[in-house]
Each structure stands twice: as C-alpha cells, then as structure tokens.
Design a protein around this motif. Structure first.
Motif, PDB file in Angstrom:
ATOM      1  N   ASP A  32       0.810  -1.223   0.000  1.00 32.62           N
ATOM      2  CA  ASP A  32       0.000   0.000   0.000  1.00 32.62           C
ATOM      3  C   ASP A  32       0.843   1.273   0.000  1.00 32.62           C
ATOM      4  O   ASP A  32       0.580   2.223   0.750  1.00 32.62           O
ATOM      5  CB  ASP A  32      -0.956   0.012   1.211  1.00 32.62           C
ATOM      6  N   VAL A  33       1.853   1.301  -0.862  1.00 35.89           N
ATOM      7  CA  VAL A  33       2.707   2.483  -0.990  1.00 35.89           C
ATOM      8  C   VAL A  33       2.834   2.838  -2.466  1.00 35.89           C
ATOM      9  O   VAL A  33       3.043   1.968  -3.306  1.00 35.89           O
ATOM     10  CB  VAL A  33       4.108   2.226  -0.393  1.00 35.89           C
ATOM     11  N   SER A  34       2.682   4.117  -2.793  1.00 31.06           N
ATOM     12  CA  SER A  34       2.938   4.596  -4.145  1.00 31.06           C
ATOM     13  C   SER A  34       4.091   5.589  -4.111  1.00 31.06           C
ATOM     14  O   SER A  34       4.351   6.219  -3.084  1.00 31.06           O
ATOM     15  CB  SER A  34       1.689   5.257  -4.735  1.00 31.06           C
ATOM     16  N   VAL A  35       4.772   5.723  -5.240  1.00 35.42           N
ATOM     17  CA  VAL A  35       5.980   6.545  -5.310  1.00 35.42           C
ATOM     18  C   VAL A  35       5.906   7.490  -6.496  1.00 35.42           C
ATOM     19  O   VAL A  35       5.414   7.128  -7.571  1.00 35.42           O
ATOM     20  CB  VAL A  35       7.237   5.659  -5.448  1.00 35.42           C
ATOM     21  N   CYS A  36       6.392   8.706  -6.319  1.00 30.99           N
ATOM     22  CA  CYS A  36       6.620   9.621  -7.440  1.00 30.99           C
ATOM     23  C   CYS A  36       7.924  10.372  -7.182  1.00 30.99           C
ATOM     24  O   CYS A  36       8.476  10.330  -6.078  1.00 30.99           O
ATOM     25  CB  CYS A  36       5.441  10.562  -7.652  1.00 30.99           C
ATOM     26  N   LEU A  37       8.402  11.071  -8.209  1.00 29.98           N
ATOM     27  CA  LEU A  37       9.721  11.694  -8.141  1.00 29.98           C
ATOM     28  C   LEU A  37       9.681  13.141  -8.604  1.00 29.98           C
ATOM     29  O   LEU A  37       8.851  13.514  -9.427  1.00 29.98           O
ATOM     30  CB  LEU A  37      10.716  10.962  -9.063  1.00 29.98           C
ATOM     31  N   THR A  38      10.611  13.944  -8.096  1.00 33.51           N
ATOM     32  CA  THR A  38      11.006  15.157  -8.799  1.00 33.51           C
ATOM     33  C   THR A  38      12.408  14.887  -9.324  1.00 33.51           C
ATOM     34  O   THR A  38      13.309  14.549  -8.565  1.00 33.51           O
ATOM     35  CB  THR A  38      11.005  16.406  -7.903  1.00 33.51           C
ATOM     36  N   ALA A  39      12.611  14.984 -10.633  1.00 26.87           N
ATOM     37  CA  ALA A  39      13.830  14.476 -11.254  1.00 26.87           C
ATOM     38  C   ALA A  39      14.447  15.482 -12.208  1.00 26.87           C
ATOM     39  O   ALA A  39      13.767  16.355 -12.752  1.00 26.87           O
ATOM     40  CB  ALA A  39      13.527  13.178 -12.002  1.00 26.87           C
ATOM     41  N   TYR A  40      15.737  15.336 -12.417  1.00 22.24           N
ATOM     42  CA  TYR A  40      16.461  16.155 -13.385  1.00 22.24           C
ATOM     43  C   TYR A  40      15.860  15.986 -14.782  1.00 22.24           C
ATOM     44  O   TYR A  40      15.681  16.944 -15.516  1.00 22.24           O
ATOM     45  CB  TYR A  40      17.938  15.742 -13.378  1.00 22.24           C
ATOM     46  N   ASP A  41      15.544  14.755 -15.145  1.00 24.03           N
ATOM     47  CA  ASP A  41      14.930  14.459 -16.440  1.00 24.03           C
ATOM     48  C   ASP A  41      13.647  13.665 -16.179  1.00 24.03           C
ATOM     49  O   ASP A  41      13.671  12.442 -16.107  1.00 24.03           O
ATOM     50  CB  ASP A  41      15.890  13.652 -17.303  1.00 24.03           C
ATOM     51  N   PRO A  42      12.506  14.352 -16.007  1.00 26.52           N
ATOM     52  CA  PRO A  42      11.271  13.663 -15.625  1.00 26.52           C
ATOM     53  C   PRO A  42      10.814  12.603 -16.621  1.00 26.52           C
ATOM     54  O   PRO A  42      10.348  11.539 -16.214  1.00 26.52           O
ATOM     55  CB  PRO A  42      10.249  14.801 -15.517  1.00 26.52           C
ATOM     56  N   GLU A  43      10.919  12.892 -17.912  1.00 28.37           N
ATOM     57  CA  GLU A  43      10.467  11.922 -18.912  1.00 28.37           C
ATOM     58  C   GLU A  43      11.287  10.638 -18.837  1.00 28.37           C
ATOM     59  O   GLU A  43      10.747   9.526 -18.878  1.00 28.37           O
ATOM     60  CB  GLU A  43      10.565  12.531 -20.315  1.00 28.37           C
ATOM     61  N   LYS A  44      12.579  10.780 -18.701  1.00 29.03           N
ATOM     62  CA  LYS A  44      13.452   9.607 -18.581  1.00 29.03           C
ATOM     63  C   LYS A  44      13.153   8.856 -17.292  1.00 29.03           C
ATOM     64  O   LYS A  44      13.107   7.619 -17.272  1.00 29.03           O
ATOM     65  CB  LYS A  44      14.916  10.043 -18.607  1.00 29.03           C
ATOM     66  N   ALA A  45      12.914   9.591 -16.202  1.00 29.19           N
ATOM     67  CA  ALA A  45      12.611   8.948 -14.925  1.00 29.19           C
ATOM     68  C   ALA A  45      11.320   8.149 -15.004  1.00 29.19           C
ATOM     69  O   ALA A  45      11.249   7.011 -14.520  1.00 29.19           O
ATOM     70  CB  ALA A  45      12.519  10.002 -13.818  1.00 29.19           C
ATOM     71  N   SER A  46      10.279   8.731 -15.597  1.00 29.62           N
ATOM     72  CA  SER A  46       8.998   8.026 -15.727  1.00 29.62           C
ATOM     73  C   SER A  46       9.160   6.754 -16.554  1.00 29.62           C
ATOM     74  O   SER A  46       8.611   5.701 -16.217  1.00 29.62           O
ATOM     75  CB  SER A  46       7.954   8.937 -16.380  1.00 29.62           C
ATOM     76  N   ARG A  47       9.943   6.868 -17.610  1.00 29.67           N
ATOM     77  CA  ARG A  47      10.140   5.731 -18.507  1.00 29.67           C
ATOM     78  C   ARG A  47      10.953   4.618 -17.843  1.00 29.67           C
ATOM     79  O   ARG A  47      10.613   3.439 -17.944  1.00 29.67           O
ATOM     80  CB  ARG A  47      10.843   6.226 -19.772  1.00 29.67           C
ATOM     81  N   GLU A  48      12.009   4.982 -17.152  1.00 28.00           N
ATOM     82  CA  GLU A  48      12.919   3.979 -16.611  1.00 28.00           C
ATOM     83  C   GLU A  48      12.462   3.396 -15.283  1.00 28.00           C
ATOM     84  O   GLU A  48      12.716   2.222 -14.996  1.00 28.00           O
ATOM     85  CB  GLU A  48      14.320   4.578 -16.457  1.00 28.00           C
ATOM     86  N   TYR A  49      11.803   4.199 -14.456  1.00 31.45           N
ATOM     87  CA  TYR A  49      11.416   3.722 -13.136  1.00 31.45           C
ATOM     88  C   TYR A  49       9.941   3.324 -13.041  1.00 31.45           C
ATOM     89  O   TYR A  49       9.516   2.735 -12.045  1.00 31.45           O
ATOM     90  CB  TYR A  49      11.706   4.793 -12.066  1.00 31.45           C
TER      91      TYR A  49
END
Length: 418
Positions: A32-49
């Motif tokens: 019951d845990v969800s994760v999101c990020l603030t990233a240097y490259d958001p599109e790459k982060a969404s794709r890879e993680y």
C-alpha cells in the motif's frame, strides 16, 4: 495508500540512478505504498522507473540545456524563484496561500499529495556540488518542511563544506537538519560530525550495495564476447570529469591517468575498458575526458574498449563484476566494484571512498586523489595483482553484512510510512 515523494533525483548520472533503482526495489516490497519523483529528467525517470515524475523545484537543467537569450531567461527565472522562496516558505508555514508560477505549482502538488518526502542521491550537501546545487537540494527539502510533511535524508554522505561559501551552505543545512525526521548516513565521518545536530541520525550503508545485478542485455553480452576474444585479463576503469579540478589541472590529470593506465596495461598484458558513468551533461560527461586520456595514453586499438552504447546502472554494475581488476574514481563505480568482489584500487576524491573500501577490508588499496602519483599507483597495482585472490576472498566475506546494513535504510523509511 501512503504516498512517498523522492526529490532531487539526478538521473543523468548512472551512480545516482542506481540509488533510485535500489531504493525503489525495497519500497515496492512495502504494501500500500505509491511513489513519485522530482527528477532532473522527468520523462526519462517516468520511462525507466515506471513512476510519475515532474521537474525539481529548483533545477539547473533548463539553464544547461538553453543557449543565448533563453539561457539568460532561465538563469533569471531561477534567481527570482530562489529570492522569493524564503517568503513562500514563511507564508506556507503560516498556512497562507502563496502564489507560484505554473511549472513550480505543478511540482508543489506532488509535495502536497505526499505523506513522506525523501531525499536520496548519495551526496547532496557538500561544497563539491557548488552553490546552486546546494541551494537546489536545500529548497527541495525546505519545501517539504514548509508543508509539514514527514521527511528523510536517505543513505547520504553529509559535507564537507569549505571556505566562506561553505560556511553559508552549512549554516542553512544545519538549520534544515534539525527539522528532518530521520537521517541515515553511509559513512562514519558524517555520523560523527552531525550527530549533535540531527534529531534522529543513524549509520547505515550505501543502498546500492543491496542492488541485485540483472542478466546482461545482448549488447553487453556482445561487448564481453569481444573482450574475451582477446584472451587477456581485463582492467576496467572509471574517471571523474568534474572533481579532478580540486586537485589537478585538466592537462595534468589527463597525463597522469594516461601514464598510469598505459604502463599498467602493457606491463600486465591487459585489455583496458573505460566505463562512462555520466553522459548527459557537462560537455559530454565522462566520454570527453575518457577520449582525452586514451589519446594521451596511445595504447594500441586492440587493447582499448569503451562501450559506444548506453548501459543502465544495474548493467554497469554487472559489467564491472566481470573485470579481473578495477580502478574506480566515481563513487558508485567504487560501490559496483566492491559488491562485485573485484580486486580494485579506489581513487578517493573524498573520504567516503576510503570508508567504503574499509567496509570490505581493502582500505589499503585506496589512494587519495589529491595524493595520486604515477609511482604510487604503479606500486599499489603491483601489490593488487599479487594479492588479488586474497582480496577477492576478503570482499566476499564482507558482502552479506554490508548488504544487510544497506537495507536498514528502508527499515527506517518504513517507520515514517507506518
């Protein structure tokens, strides 16, 4: 459902990206845990993680990627926001609605939806990062404090700070540290220096020590096949295209590394593999420096190998594990070599490398980068070759204990979630 926001992710660097990969591997085991990020490259982060990602609140990427007038606008934009941030912080702490532009307002929505805000990335607060880098990381966590979120600094090295600029940075960092709910550090020096400042400070280990190496992709397998065809033992090397400047001029660093690697490679009849750890910024990242070192070394082409394709952090760790010998400068490449139990020399631009080597019982094979000389390197490499099997056995004996210590980072994170 609990929401975790991981902030200030710098996913242009393989080492930092491997921190997120290892961290997410542990978090996803928590129900019951969800994760999101603030990233240097958001599109790459969404794709890879495979998670939602947005830009960081205060970020250098727009400045680096812009040119001419647009670069000036990007710089002014960040300066205006940094100047406004203390007012936003104070108003938010007082529950006042504080305006933000559209892009940063979208980022704050991620913060508002989070139950816990975590800053990993390994070494966020140090004079080595530069003033803007430290301000960016400070803002990344001060925003969470303003919104009264539970906060964690995760598996980091803290400091050191040097000079007048460093005193300014450390002043604000210590004020922040007092407000963070849990801080885990990966080295004893950080523990000793900040235990009187942080309210809940714990010694763990770098989470990447717990990262499992994946099966190799066909590209990496083909690369290794070409290596094996040469029939030589393999020396893999990482350099640092930024932090050398605290100790050498560029010309001196390139010549020193070229001399060391040429003589070592020829003396022991090795194949030399140069591993790029950072590609995405700073005028080509490691690859430009690698090219200069190899040009200066003048080794035959059939002895030198550089991957001409992008390798994931996990695969980079798996690739280094195939080496017969390893020389690591980038911090997480040192971690890759240690957890792969590869006989190695660590070139330490900061004390954290020496501490990592000590955890595996091979501290004697560390050279402080500022003290690096050709003679010392060649003498230590001679010793490394003669004691390689002894070192490999010692490292294997330490591996399980270090991995368990690394996983404690997630145990402390669980206490915030629960």
């Amino acid at each position: 459902m609990k929401n975790i926001l991981i902030v200030q992710v710098y996913n242009a660097n393989k080492g930092n990206a491997s921190v997120i990969t290892a961290m997410l591997d542990g978090i996803r085991r928590i129900p019951d845990v969800s994760v999101c990020l603030t990233a240097y490259d958001p599109e790459k982060a969404s794709r890879e993680y495979g998670v939602h990602a947005c830009e960081r609140l205060c970020d250098v990427r727009r400045v680096v990627s812009s040119k001419g007038f647009r670069k000036l606008i990007a710089i002014l934009n960040e300066i205006v926001f940094i100047s406004y941030f203390p007012l936003w912080w104070l108003g938010t702490r007082c529950h006042l609605p504080m305006p933000l532009c559209g892009r940063r307002r979208d980022v704050i929505r991620f913060y508002q939806a989070a139950d816990v805000v975590v800053l990993p990335d390994g070494h966020s607060f140090t004079s080595l990062n530069g003033l803007f880098g430290n301000i960016s990381h400070l803002i990344g966590l001060y925003a969470a404090v303003a919104l009264r979120k539970k906060t964690m600094i995760y598996g980091q090295t803290l400091g050191p700070f040097h000079g007048l600029k460093g005193r300014f940075e450390e002043f604000w960092f210590k004020r922040l540290l007092k407000r963070i709910d849990i801080v885990t550090v990966r080295d004893q020096l950080s523990m000793d220096h900040y235990k009187s400042t942080a309210k809940n400070l714990y010694r763990t280990a770098e989470i990447v020590f717990a990262l499992k190496n994946p099966p190799l992709s066909p590209q990496v397998q083909n690369f290794l096949t070409d290596l094996k065809k040469c029939g030589r033992r393999v020396l893999m090397v990482t350099i640092h295209h930024l932090y050398y400047r605290y100790f050498f001029t560029r010309v001196d660093y390139v010549k020193l590394m070229a001399d060391c690697l040429r003589e070592t490679t020829l003396k022991y009849d090795l194949s030399l593999v140069m591993i790029p750890m950072e590609d995405a910024m700073r005028n080509g990242g490691d690859r430009t420096m690698i090219r200069d070192v190899l040009d200066k070394a003048g080794l035959p082409d059939d002895r030198v190998f550089v991957p001409d394709f992008e390798i994931s952090p996990e695969e980079t760790a798996a690739l280094i594990a195939y080496a017969d010998f390893f020389v690591g400068t980038k911090t997480h490449s040192v971690v890759y070599g240690l957890k792969g139990c590869v006989p190695m020399i660590g070139l330490a631009y900061q004390n954290k490398t020496r501490e990592f080597m000590r955890m595996y019982g091979v501290e004697d094979f560390t050279i402080d980068l500022g003290q690096l000389t050709r003679c010392d390197f060649l003498a230590l490499f001679d010793r490394l070759v003669s004691e390689c099997e002894k070192n490999r056995v010692a490292m294997r004996q330490k591996n399980i204990d270090v991995c368990e210590l690394a996983l404690r980072n997630n145990e402390y994170l669980k206490t915030l979630i629960q």
